[in-house]
Design an enzyme around this catalytic site. Sequence first.
Site, PDB file in Angstrom:
ATOM      1  CE  LYS A   1      -2.144   1.418   3.884  1.00  0.00           C
ATOM      2  NZ  LYS A   1      -3.192   1.618   4.914  1.00  0.00           N
TER       3      LYS A   1
ATOM      4  CB  SER B   1      -1.978   3.069 -16.899  1.00  0.00           C
ATOM      5  OG  SER B   1      -1.317   4.168 -17.477  1.00  0.00           O
TER       6      SER B   1
ATOM      7  CE1 TYR C   1      -1.083  -0.027 -18.035  1.00  0.00           C
ATOM      8  CE2 TYR C   1      -3.459  -0.269 -18.200  1.00  0.00           C
ATOM      9  CZ  TYR C   1      -2.258   0.170 -18.728  1.00  0.00           C
ATOM     10  OH  TYR C   1      -2.226   0.821 -19.931  1.00  0.00           O
TER      11      TYR C   1
END
Length: 119
Positions: free
Chosen positions: A9, A25, A58
Amino acid sequence: MKRIMLLSKIHRAVVTEADLHYEGSCGIDESLLKAADMHEFEKIELYNINNGERFSTYIIKAAAGSGIISLNGAAARRAHVGDHLIICTYGAIDDSEVAQHVPKIVLVGDKNEITKIKS
């Protein structure tokens, strides 16, 4: 049995760019990627602290030390420059490894500089 667990994270990353017309993205400073053990083209889940939006995309690599967090394509509609994000990766962990599993947590400051790494 396997459980889907938090792997890494980046906490309170600040959006520095949003480009609706890019192919899609999320660009992330390479220094943050290394610290969080995240990889280019890996799926990420993003949580916008400012407005509650949750979305996935992504990773693409941004220059190391640049502080860039860029949302591109459709993701650019989910946050504004200056919003704070939580960026997460998840993965399948075998039940026998869950008790020992520790995710990598990277805390960042207002310029997306690393302030602390927990692991």
